[in-house]
Design a protein around this motif. Structure first.
Motif, PDB file in Angstrom:
ATOM      1  N   THR A 190       0.838  -1.211   0.000  1.00  0.00           N
ATOM      2  CA  THR A 190       0.000   0.000   0.000  1.00  0.00           C
ATOM      3  C   THR A 190       0.868   1.253   0.000  1.00  0.00           C
ATOM      4  N   ILE A 191       1.948   1.228   0.801  1.00  0.00           N
ATOM      5  CA  ILE A 191       2.857   2.389   0.850  1.00  0.00           C
ATOM      6  C   ILE A 191       3.524   2.593  -0.505  1.00  0.00           C
ATOM      7  N   ILE A 192       3.995   1.494  -1.101  1.00  0.00           N
ATOM      8  CA  ILE A 192       4.645   1.601  -2.419  1.00  0.00           C
ATOM      9  C   ILE A 192       3.662   2.115  -3.454  1.00  0.00           C
ATOM     10  N   ASP A 193       2.432   1.587  -3.421  1.00  0.00           N
ATOM     11  CA  ASP A 193       1.409   2.030  -4.376  1.00  0.00           C
ATOM     12  C   ASP A 193       1.084   3.512  -4.188  1.00  0.00           C
ATOM     13  N   GLY A 194       1.053   3.975  -2.923  1.00  0.00           N
ATOM     14  CA  GLY A 194       0.761   5.395  -2.671  1.00  0.00           C
ATOM     15  C   GLY A 194       1.846   6.298  -3.236  1.00  0.00           C
ATOM     16  N   TYR A 195       3.117   5.928  -3.042  1.00  0.00           N
ATOM     17  CA  TYR A 195       4.192   6.758  -3.595  1.00  0.00           C
ATOM     18  C   TYR A 195       4.219   6.712  -5.111  1.00  0.00           C
ATOM     19  N   LEU A 196       3.894   5.559  -5.692  1.00  0.00           N
ATOM     20  CA  LEU A 196       3.846   5.484  -7.155  1.00  0.00           C
ATOM     21  C   LEU A 196       2.755   6.394  -7.710  1.00  0.00           C
ATOM     22  N   ARG A 197       1.599   6.449  -7.071  1.00  0.00           N
ATOM     23  CA  ARG A 197       0.529   7.342  -7.509  1.00  0.00           C
ATOM     24  C   ARG A 197       0.943   8.805  -7.351  1.00  0.00           C
ATOM     25  N   LEU A 198       1.664   9.055  -6.226  1.00  0.00           N
ATOM     26  CA  LEU A 198       2.138  10.416  -6.012  1.00  0.00           C
ATOM     27  C   LEU A 198       3.091  10.856  -7.110  1.00  0.00           C
ATOM     28  N   LEU A 199       4.021   9.950  -7.449  1.00  0.00           N
ATOM     29  CA  LEU A 199       4.964  10.273  -8.524  1.00  0.00           C
ATOM     30  C   LEU A 199       4.249  10.403  -9.862  1.00  0.00           C
ATOM     31  N   ASP A 200       3.264   9.557 -10.075  1.00  0.00           N
ATOM     32  CA  ASP A 200       2.574   9.582 -11.362  1.00  0.00           C
ATOM     33  C   ASP A 200       1.774  10.861 -11.554  1.00  0.00           C
ATOM     34  N   ARG A 201       1.234  11.417 -10.431  1.00  0.00           N
ATOM     35  CA  ARG A 201       0.407  12.623 -10.557  1.00  0.00           C
ATOM     36  C   ARG A 201       1.268  13.880 -10.709  1.00  0.00           C
ATOM     37  N   TRP A 202       2.137  14.132  -9.778  1.00  0.00           N
ATOM     38  CA  TRP A 202       2.894  15.393  -9.879  1.00  0.00           C
ATOM     39  C   TRP A 202       4.271  15.318  -9.209  1.00  0.00           C
ATOM     40  N   GLY A 203       4.557  14.196  -8.485  1.00  0.00           N
ATOM     41  CA  GLY A 203       5.816  14.168  -7.753  1.00  0.00           C
ATOM     42  C   GLY A 203       7.033  13.914  -8.610  1.00  0.00           C
ATOM     43  N   LYS A 204       6.900  13.378  -9.811  1.00  0.00           N
ATOM     44  CA  LYS A 204       8.074  13.060 -10.623  1.00  0.00           C
ATOM     45  C   LYS A 204       8.797  14.304 -11.122  1.00  0.00           C
ATOM     46  N   ASP A 205       8.117  15.447 -11.082  1.00  0.00           N
ATOM     47  CA  ASP A 205       8.761  16.696 -11.532  1.00  0.00           C
ATOM     48  C   ASP A 205       9.475  17.395 -10.383  1.00  0.00           C
ATOM     49  N   LYS A 206       9.259  16.955  -9.143  1.00  0.00           N
ATOM     50  CA  LYS A 206       9.904  17.575  -7.996  1.00  0.00           C
ATOM     51  C   LYS A 206      10.954  16.621  -7.443  1.00  0.00           C
ATOM     52  N   VAL A 207      12.172  17.099  -7.396  1.00  0.00           N
ATOM     53  CA  VAL A 207      13.298  16.245  -7.002  1.00  0.00           C
ATOM     54  C   VAL A 207      13.152  15.750  -5.574  1.00  0.00           C
ATOM     55  N   GLU A 208      12.769  16.645  -4.639  1.00  0.00           N
ATOM     56  CA  GLU A 208      12.696  16.233  -3.236  1.00  0.00           C
ATOM     57  C   GLU A 208      11.591  15.189  -3.015  1.00  0.00           C
ATOM     58  N   VAL A 209      10.458  15.328  -3.715  1.00  0.00           N
ATOM     59  CA  VAL A 209       9.383  14.348  -3.589  1.00  0.00           C
ATOM     60  C   VAL A 209       9.811  13.012  -4.201  1.00  0.00           C
ATOM     61  N   ARG A 210      10.497  13.099  -5.345  1.00  0.00           N
ATOM     62  CA  ARG A 210      10.952  11.877  -6.018  1.00  0.00           C
ATOM     63  C   ARG A 210      11.953  11.109  -5.149  1.00  0.00           C
ATOM     64  N   GLU A 211      12.879  11.841  -4.539  1.00  0.00           N
ATOM     65  CA  GLU A 211      13.882  11.193  -3.688  1.00  0.00           C
ATOM     66  C   GLU A 211      13.220  10.552  -2.458  1.00  0.00           C
ATOM     67  N   GLU A 212      12.275  11.265  -1.860  1.00  0.00           N
ATOM     68  CA  GLU A 212      11.567  10.711  -0.697  1.00  0.00           C
ATOM     69  C   GLU A 212      10.802   9.447  -1.063  1.00  0.00           C
ATOM     70  N   ALA A 213      10.149   9.468  -2.238  1.00  0.00           N
ATOM     71  CA  ALA A 213       9.376   8.300  -2.673  1.00  0.00           C
ATOM     72  C   ALA A 213      10.277   7.106  -2.958  1.00  0.00           C
ATOM     73  N   ILE A 214      11.416   7.384  -3.610  1.00  0.00           N
ATOM     74  CA  ILE A 214      12.344   6.289  -3.927  1.00  0.00           C
ATOM     75  C   ILE A 214      12.909   5.672  -2.653  1.00  0.00           C
ATOM     76  N   LEU A 215      13.289   6.503  -1.679  1.00  0.00           N
ATOM     77  CA  LEU A 215      13.830   6.001  -0.424  1.00  0.00           C
ATOM     78  C   LEU A 215      12.782   5.179   0.331  1.00  0.00           C
ATOM     79  N   ALA A 216      11.532   5.666   0.393  1.00  0.00           N
ATOM     80  CA  ALA A 216      10.474   4.943   1.101  1.00  0.00           C
ATOM     81  C   ALA A 216      10.163   3.610   0.430  1.00  0.00           C
ATOM     82  N   MET A 217      10.143   3.617  -0.902  1.00  0.00           N
ATOM     83  CA  MET A 217       9.848   2.365  -1.608  1.00  0.00           C
ATOM     84  C   MET A 217      10.986   1.354  -1.437  1.00  0.00           C
TER      85      MET A 217
END
Length: 470
Positions: free
Chosen positions: A262-289
């Motif tokens: 569920t956590i991995i799926d949530g970060y993937l959705r976050l990246l898919d919507r708007w987080g992939k353009d923000k470096v800090e969000v992308r790094e946080e998502a990659i580390l959490a996953m």
């Protein structure tokens, strides 16, 4: 052997009736042979005694008659003998040199018996013979006789054969009747005896896999059926317990796997919507996953290890006799740096601790209990004490933490069981560590117990077989 098995019925009722009938056949065969033999012995002995008595009477009368007469009267002697001979008898008078003087036969005397006189008890002609010599000196007073006389009396057994036939007919008829009655009666008796078993089988067939909570009713008074019912109910208890644990395991495993997914799926959705353009969000998502993937891999590895241990694929033959001290030094150095400053690790052990073990699994065992002690002890100390006593190596791990409630102790080695669900999840526990530890101890043929420590906290006591120096 195959033909014998082919003729034996497969039904237990028919088989019992069949075996009972076979036993009755052999019993009747033995009894009939015994009755026939005993009866024939009694009849022939009785006939011999009667014939002997008659011979005695005849010889006495002949002797008296010959003594009173001055000459041998053939006609008178025949008249005397005729009054003693029945229709199946023959009587003859011989001289000492076997010269026949006179013979008197009954009206139903068979000529073939006379021809077989020397073949006593032959199948062609059965007869009974009695002989007696007239040794009285009075026989010599007859001028015409210069030698002693001998009387020979023979009785045909034809009337006895008729009695024997009747006896055999009675024995055969009663035996056939007894066999038929035993077969039919044995079948119904077997059905009556097996009725509780048939009722038990009916109840078993009516049980459904989804309703294993119902139990068989011990309504039979037979001890064997009652024992079978209790054994089956005990089996249902164990099956129900196993199924309950499997359902709980499937539920807990799916829940444990669902959380990181569920956590991995949530970060993937976050990246898919708007987080992939923000470096800090992308790094946080990659580390959490990455962290959740590590957690997933660890959970899967633990489940695979438990499955292998329960299947018996981990054999005790891989255990090698090794020194435990180097491993204890390694564990001490690794965990001392992992403990926070407000928590102290105290290690003590004896020298020359040798036991058969798989080194990596014993390391995993110590890591599990030290990790639990570190997680659930906020301050104080954790003590590791290892010593040998008699034929066992004792490993004791005590802490001054929050401890475990006594009501929880019987369940702590079950998979996915948590003493405090919310606190365990916050501290990163999956509920598999103690189940793995218990399996490792079982592989090494040891014992492990957990109880509250005397100073609060938890005390773990592990006993492993020590290596014998003999």
């Amino acid at each position: 052997m195959y033909m014998i098995k082919k003729w034996i019925p497969h039904s237990l009722t028919s088989r019992l009736a069949f075996l009972f009938t076979i036993a009755m056949v052999f019993f009747l065969l033995f009894m009939n042979l015994f009755v026939y033999w005993a009866t024939m012995q009694l009849v022939y002995r009785h006939e011999h005694q009667l014939l002997q008595s008659k011979v005695d009477v005849i010889t006495n009368e002949i002797a008296d008659d010959l003594t009173s007469r001055s000459a041998f009267n053939h006609a008178h002697l025949q008249q005397v003998l005729s009054k003693f001979v029945n229709e199946y008898q023959s009587v003859s008078l011989f001289t000492a040199d076997e010269k026949k003087i006179i013979t008197v036969q009954g009206p139903k005397w068979r000529p073939e018996v006379t021809r077989d006189i020397e073949k006593i008890f032959t199948p062609e002609s059965y007869f009974i013979m009695q002989k007696k010599a007239l040794q009285d000196e009075r026989t010599f007073s007859v001028p015409s006789l210069s030698t002693p006389l001998r009387l020979e009396m023979v009785e045909d057994t034809k009337p006895l054969n008729h009695f024997i036939h009747i006896l055999l007919l009675i024995l055969g008829t009663t035996s056939v009747g007894a066999i038929l009655i035993s077969g039919v009666g044995g079948y119904f008796f077997a059905r009556l005896s097996l009725r509780p078993l048939n009722r038990l089988m009916t109840e078993i067939y009516q049980m459904e896999a989804s309703h294993l909570s119902s139990r068989l009713s011990p309504r039979s008074t037979a001890k064997e059926i009652t024992t079978l019912t209790e054994a089956f109910n005990s089996l249902l208890d164990r099956i129900e317990a196993v199924l309950s644990k499997q359902k709980q395991f499937a539920s807990d495993a799916s829940h444990e796997l669902r959380t990181p997914l569920t956590i991995i799926d949530g970060y993937l959705r976050l990246l898919d919507r708007w987080g992939k353009d923000k470096v800090e969000v992308r790094e946080e998502a990659i580390l959490a996953m990455k962290q959740e993937c590590v957690r997933l891999f660890g959970l899967v590895d633990d489940l695979l290890m438990l499955a292998k241990m329960e299947e018996g694929s981990v054999s005790t033959e891989i255990l090698e006799v090794q020194e435990l001290t180097p491993l204890l030094e390694e564990v001490k150095n690794a965990w001392r740096s992992a403990f926070p400053s407000n928590l102290r690790l105290v290690c003590r052990w004896e020298d020359s601790l040798v036991l058969p073990m798989e080194r990596e699994k014993i390391r995993r065992l110590l890591d599990i209990f030290l990790d639990n002690a570190r997680k659930y002890t906020d301050e104080g100390e954790v003590r590791l004490n290892v010593y040998k006593k008699e034929e066992w190596v004792h490993i004791i791990i005590e802490d001054t933490g929050i401890g475990i409630d006594e009501n929880e102790l019987p369940f702590i080695f079950e998979r996915f069981y948590r003493v405090d669900k919310s606190r365990s999840r916050q501290r990163g526990g999956s509920g598999l560590g103690l189940a793995i530890a218990k399996s490792i101890v079982d592989i090494h043929q040891g014992h492990v117990t957990i109880q509250r420590a005397s100073q609060g906290g938890t005390a773990v006591h592990i006993m492993l077989p020590a290596h014998s120096s003999i």
